[in-house]
Structures are given as structure tokens and as C-alpha cells.
Write an enzyme that holds these catalytic residues in place. Structure first.
Site, mmCIF file in Angstrom:
data_model
loop_
_atom_site.group_PDB
_atom_site.id
_atom_site.type_symbol
_atom_site.label_atom_id
_atom_site.label_comp_id
_atom_site.label_asym_id
_atom_site.label_seq_id
_atom_site.Cartn_x
_atom_site.Cartn_y
_atom_site.Cartn_z
ATOM 1 C CG ASN A 1 -9.117 -1.317 12.006
ATOM 2 O OD1 ASN A 1 -8.162 -1.938 11.540
ATOM 3 N ND2 ASN A 1 -9.613 -0.240 11.425
ATOM 4 C CD GLU B 1 -8.926 1.140 7.747
ATOM 5 O OE1 GLU B 1 -8.955 0.256 8.617
ATOM 6 O OE2 GLU B 1 -8.256 2.189 7.867
ATOM 7 C CG ASP C 1 -0.271 -0.373 2.515
ATOM 8 O OD1 ASP C 1 0.969 -0.347 2.565
ATOM 9 O OD2 ASP C 1 -0.973 -0.687 3.482
ATOM 10 C CG HIS D 1 -5.966 -1.998 8.877
ATOM 11 N ND1 HIS D 1 -6.149 -0.847 9.608
ATOM 12 C CD2 HIS D 1 -4.626 -2.060 8.646
ATOM 13 C CE1 HIS D 1 -4.993 -0.244 9.807
ATOM 14 N NE2 HIS D 1 -4.049 -0.966 9.237
HETATM 15 C C1 GLP Z 1 -0.509 0.528 8.648
HETATM 16 C C2 GLP Z 1 -0.134 -0.300 7.437
HETATM 17 C C3 GLP Z 1 -0.315 -1.780 7.697
HETATM 18 C C4 GLP Z 1 0.318 -2.149 9.014
HETATM 19 C C5 GLP Z 1 -0.320 -1.380 10.139
HETATM 20 C C6 GLP Z 1 0.231 -1.726 11.508
HETATM 21 O O1 GLP Z 1 -1.880 0.753 8.735
HETATM 22 N N1 GLP Z 1 -0.862 0.043 6.247
HETATM 23 O O2 GLP Z 1 0.253 -2.514 6.628
HETATM 24 O O3 GLP Z 1 0.184 -3.519 9.232
HETATM 25 O O4 GLP Z 1 -0.088 -0.004 9.893
HETATM 26 O O5 GLP Z 1 1.400 -1.016 11.769
HETATM 27 P P1 GLP Z 1 2.433 -1.386 12.898
HETATM 28 O O6 GLP Z 1 3.159 -2.605 12.428
HETATM 29 O O7 GLP Z 1 3.342 -0.203 13.004
HETATM 30 O O8 GLP Z 1 1.650 -1.638 14.130
#
Ligand code: GLP
Length: 234
Positions: free
Chosen positions: A128, A135, A62, A130
Site C-alpha cells: 500500500n 501507513e 521499526d 508504506h
Molecule cells: C514491513 C516492514 C517494512 C517493509 C515491508 C515490506 O511492513 N515494516 O519496512 O518494507 O514489510 O516487506 P517485504 O520486503 O518483505 O516485502
């Protein structure tokens, strides 16, 4: 789904590097990569290893809409900084969040994914549930698409920005169907804030309300987590 509990993210990175070695020995050539803090130790292990990535292709999950690759908050910058500058790949693809025609960019990215089927997909998970930026409520049939970020996601990601208003409100993300097409998946989850999402992902009903729950239907998923993230599992 295989669940591996590790002491801390550093240990999780080592476990994942071993899994990567096995997949490469079995012929893997395309890696699906993720941003966020969860995969960082895996990238550190990969950089420190003798593994040669110059023949591999990477495709990222993404990118924020509106940020270009020079912006330190963009995912392109993150990947360059945390991995590609140290371990260059043969080719690395990310969605272009600055594309003037976002619909055309969505189509381009789906073509990239068709041209380079992912052998091993790396994932984190949002609080949440995702995955990527898919989402709650996103169709399990979704391909790459333009996403309006949930306010909880904007808040969670605000820690990387100076002000809440600076966090982009939209992103381009691989869809759930794209992620499910990966041959193998490793998902990292660390900390108490992920425990509820992990419980839903592993033991909850398979529902679009918790996107990661779709992974129960995938034949080769390894969840690597610490005690806190796995604490609500039976
Ligand atoms: C963002 C990214 C996800 C990731 C999430 C969690 O929303 N788009 O790909 O998994 O954050 O991030 P973290 O690993 O810093 O908790």
C-alpha cells in the site's frame, strides 16, 4: 530519483553494496536499516564482503509492539539473525516494542535519531506504499510514533506467523520526517505485488495517501527493483 532495474534480488544486493562502499568512502558512519525480505540480499552481500562495520552505528526503522527481542518474529531478532550476528556494528538501535511506557520509548527513539543522523537509509515498501510502518494517511511531518497497522499490512505480514491472530496490530515506527532526514536512501522493491505502489511512488502525485511518494522530494534516492516491480513505470 534514480531507478536501477536488476535481474533479481541477488543482483540488487550487489548494486546496493557498491553504493554503500561509495557512501562509506565519503564518510558515512550511520546506516538506517530495514527488515522484510527486500533488503535480505543486500545483508547477505554485506556479510560476504570484507567491509568492516565495527565502527558503524545502525538504527532500524521499526518494531512490533508486544514482541521482545527473543521472539523470532520481532524485528530485533530478525536483525540479529540476518545481519548483526555476522557483522557486528559499534552500536545498533531499534525501538523497544516491549517498553512499558510506549510514549517514553517514542521520545527515546527520536533522541537516538537526533544523536545519530542517518547517512544511508535502507527501505523496502509495503504493497500500500508504506515505508517503515508509516501507513497511508500518516503525516509527512511525523516523527517516531505508535502505529495501528493497516489490515492489509497485517495480512501481508501474516506469512511470517503461524496464525493471523498472532500478528501484532501495533508497531513503533520512525516517522516520515525522520526517514526524509537521511542523507541518502536506497529502496528495494521486487515482484508484481509492489508494482502499483512503485508507480505511485515514482510517478504519482505526492500524497500522504501513498507514503513513499514523499521520496520524490528527497535529493538522493536510488530505487533498485526487478522487472516485475518496475513494470508499471512509463
Ligand atoms: C514491513 C516492514 C517494512 C517493509 C515491508 C515490506 O511492513 N515494516 O519496512 O518494507 O514489510 O516487506 P517485504 O520486503 O518483505 O516485502
Amino acid at each position: 530519483m534514480k531507478v536501477i532495474q536488476v535481474e533479481n534480488p541477488a543482483a540488487g544486493g550487489k548494486v546496493a553494496l557498491d553504493l554503500l562502499r561509495q557512501k562509506l568512502a565519503a564518510g558515512a558512519s550511520t546506516l538506517g536499516l530495514a527488515t522484510g525480505s527486500s533488503p535480505l540480499d543486500f545483508y547477505r552481500e554485506l556479510i560476504a564482503s570484507e567491509l568492516d562495520t565495527s565502527h558503524l552505528v545502525s538504527v532500524n526503522l521499526d518494531e512490533y509492539v508486544g514482541l521482545d527481542g527473543q521472539d523470532p518474529q520481532s524485528y530485533q531478532y530478525f536483525m540479529q539473525d540476518k545481519l548483526f550476528a555476522h557483522k557486528p556494528f559499534k552500536a545498533s538501535f531499534l525501538p523497544n516494542g516491549k517498553a512499558s511506557d510506549l510514549q517514553a520509548e517514542v521520545e527515546r527513539y527520536n533522541q537516538v535519531l537526533a544523536d545519530y543522523p542517518v547517512d544511508l537509509q535502507i527501505l523496502g515498501i509495503g504493497r500500500n506504499g508504506h515505508i517503515g510502518f508509516n501507513e497511508p494517511g500518516t503525516s509527512f511531518e511525523s516523527q517516531t510514533h505508535l502505529v495501528d497497522l493497516a489490515s492489509s499490512t497485517i495480512e501481508a505480514n501474516a506469512r511470517f506467523f503461524e496464525r493471523l491472530e498472532d500478528v501484532p496490530t501495533q508497531a513503533l515506527s520512525m516517522g516520515i520526517a525522520n526517514i526524509m532526514q537521511a542523507k541518502s536512501i536506497i529502496l528495494f522493491a521486487y515482484g508484481q505485488a509492489k508494482a502499483q505502489a512503485i508507480r505511485g511512488m515514482v510517478q504519482g502525485p505526492i500524497t500522504e495517501e501513498l507514503p513513499a511518494s514523499v521520496l520524490q522530494k528527497h535529493p538522493d534516492v536510488v530505487l533498485i527493483g526487478d522487472q516485475a516491480a518496475l513494470s508499471l513505470l512509463d
